[in-house]
Design a protein around this motif. Structure first.
Motif, short mmCIF file in Angstrom:
data_model
loop_
_atom_site.label_atom_id
_atom_site.label_comp_id
_atom_site.label_asym_id
_atom_site.label_seq_id
_atom_site.Cartn_x
_atom_site.Cartn_y
_atom_site.Cartn_z
N ALA A 133 0.84 -1.21 0.00
CA ALA A 133 0.00 0.00 0.00
C ALA A 133 0.86 1.25 0.00
N LEU A 134 1.93 1.26 0.81
CA LEU A 134 2.82 2.42 0.84
C LEU A 134 3.53 2.61 -0.50
N ALA A 135 3.99 1.50 -1.08
CA ALA A 135 4.67 1.58 -2.37
C ALA A 135 3.73 2.08 -3.47
N CYS A 136 2.51 1.58 -3.47
CA CYS A 136 1.54 2.01 -4.48
C CYS A 136 1.17 3.48 -4.33
N SER A 137 0.93 3.91 -3.10
CA SER A 137 0.57 5.31 -2.88
C SER A 137 1.72 6.23 -3.28
N GLY A 152 -6.90 6.61 -6.00
CA GLY A 152 -5.95 5.52 -5.80
C GLY A 152 -5.29 5.57 -4.43
N VAL A 153 -4.90 6.76 -3.99
CA VAL A 153 -4.28 6.91 -2.68
C VAL A 153 -5.24 6.52 -1.57
N HIS A 154 -6.50 6.91 -1.70
CA HIS A 154 -7.49 6.54 -0.70
C HIS A 154 -7.74 5.03 -0.69
N LEU A 155 -7.72 4.40 -1.85
CA LEU A 155 -7.92 2.95 -1.91
C LEU A 155 -6.76 2.21 -1.25
N THR A 156 -5.54 2.67 -1.46
CA THR A 156 -4.40 2.01 -0.82
C THR A 156 -4.46 2.18 0.71
#
Length: 365
Positions: A263-267, A286-290
């Motif tokens: 999640a951190l990497a994706c955000s 996207g940031v909220h989903l992660t």
């Protein structure tokens, strides 16, 4: 039953894997009578007494500091934490461990102001990072040596402040989240109060990092692919933590750590690509989903480990994310009283839903 004997017995059961930390707390609470509460009362009074002593000394020095010579000030700065530690050791030797505990923690806390004031007194011009590092080096070992949740937690907070001071780029949230995963993995080396503090503190830091990314609506241009030493170190540490948890077969722990790391990497990746490659709206979603993934993983961790604290952290994180989302959407899109009414209704609905979900999970444990 003697409270200290019961505590030692329960700690041994936890170390041997017979019961979980939460079950240990329930056992202690079940057999908590007047004799069991008394040491806590003594500890509370000792902590209050230590705080009052600290307040009195601080007030005296604040009103007379300018009248003292430089050598006298230096003596005071060195003597304050030293005498607190000496008083703590004396408390332990005189069979007053609660008082000794409080005085040692006070000594560790006093080290920070003493170091900063000493640097200012002699114009050493040391970087704030080194001063914070010295404070952490004293605070954390003291918490470990005493088996103190309070001392260890304060040391972890100082470590987070140190990372925030070192990481001046926009990647602070990601670096803080990576540090949280490292601390969480470190907390699985053993089973005691200090280790439990590392787990709770690590999950809290990771969630703070993910929630911090949700505040970037309209500010994604600040992110660039320019990794700093702190970001690289915390990222590699997070990966190492996931691998270590996997090797040691900490299934519930590795599941949370892996989801949090992804999640951190994706955000971070979304923030770097926005707004040129990824539109602002898509990046915001996207940031909220992660972040939601991290919160769900935390709730699931609480369910798997039967830990109320992790479940509560997930619920609090859900409320904070809802607040962030409402501020960036409803309040920005509407204006005046309508915005307040709609935002209030959304928050009330989210609060009710989160509380029902929390109770449902707790009742199923």
């Amino acid at each position: 039953m003697d409270p200290d004997a019961l505590q030692n017995e329960v700690d041994e059961w936890v170390r041997e894997g017979i019961i979980t930390d939460e079950q240990a707390e329930e056992i202690l609470a079940r057999y908590e009578g007047a004799d069991q509460r008394w040491p806590r009362i003594v500890l509370a009074l000792s902590l209050v007494g230590a705080v009052l002593v600290f307040a009195g000394i601080a007030l005296f020095l604040a009103t007379n500091w300018q009248d003292l010579s430089r050598p006298a000030r230096a003596v005071v700065l060195v003597a304050a934490p030293t005498l607190a530690y000496v008083g703590g050791v004396a408390g332990y030797k005189r069979n007053a461990p609660k008082i000794g505990h409080a005085m040692c923690i006070l000594g560790a806390v006093l080290v920070g102001p003493s170091v900063f004031l000493f640097d200012s007194l002699y114009a050493l011009d040391l970087a704030m990072e080194w001063l914070l590092f010295a404070w952490v080096v004293v605070m954390l070992p003291t918490g470990h040596a005493l088996g103190s949740r309070v001392g260890t937690a304060f040391g972890l907070v100082l470590a987070a402040v140190l990372v925030a001071t070192l990481e001046e780029s926009a990647a602070l949230a990601t670096a803080l989240g990576g540090l949280g995963i490292v601390l969480f993995a470190f907390g699985h080396q053993r089973d005691d109060a200090v280790a439990w503090t590392y787990r709770i503190g690590g999950v809290t830091m990771a969630l703070v990092g993910l929630l911090g990314m949700t505040l970037l609506e309209g500010q994604f241009q600040r992110f660039t692919l320019d990794p700093t030493a702190i970001l690289v170190a915390t990222s590699l540490g997070a990966v190492a933590g996931v691998v270590w948890l996997s090797v040691t077969e900490r299934r519930a722990g590795v599941e949370w750590a892996a989801v949090a790391a992804i999640a951190l990497a994706c955000s971070f990746g979304i923030a770097v690509l926005a707004p040129d490659t990824v539109p602002d709206l898509a990046a915001f979603i996207g940031v909220h989903l992660t972040t939601l993934a991290g919160l769900f993983a935390t709730g699931y961790l609480g369910y798997r480990t039967e830990s109320r604290r992790f479940i509560d952290l997930a619920a609090v994180g859900g409320m904070l994310q809802t607040l962030s989302f409402v501020q960036a959407t409803v309040i920005d899109a509407l204006s005046g009283s309508i915005a307040l009414i709609v935002a209030g209704l959304v928050l009330l609905g989210a609060g009710i839903a989160l509380e029902r979900g929390r109770r449902a999970v707790l009742s199923s444990l």
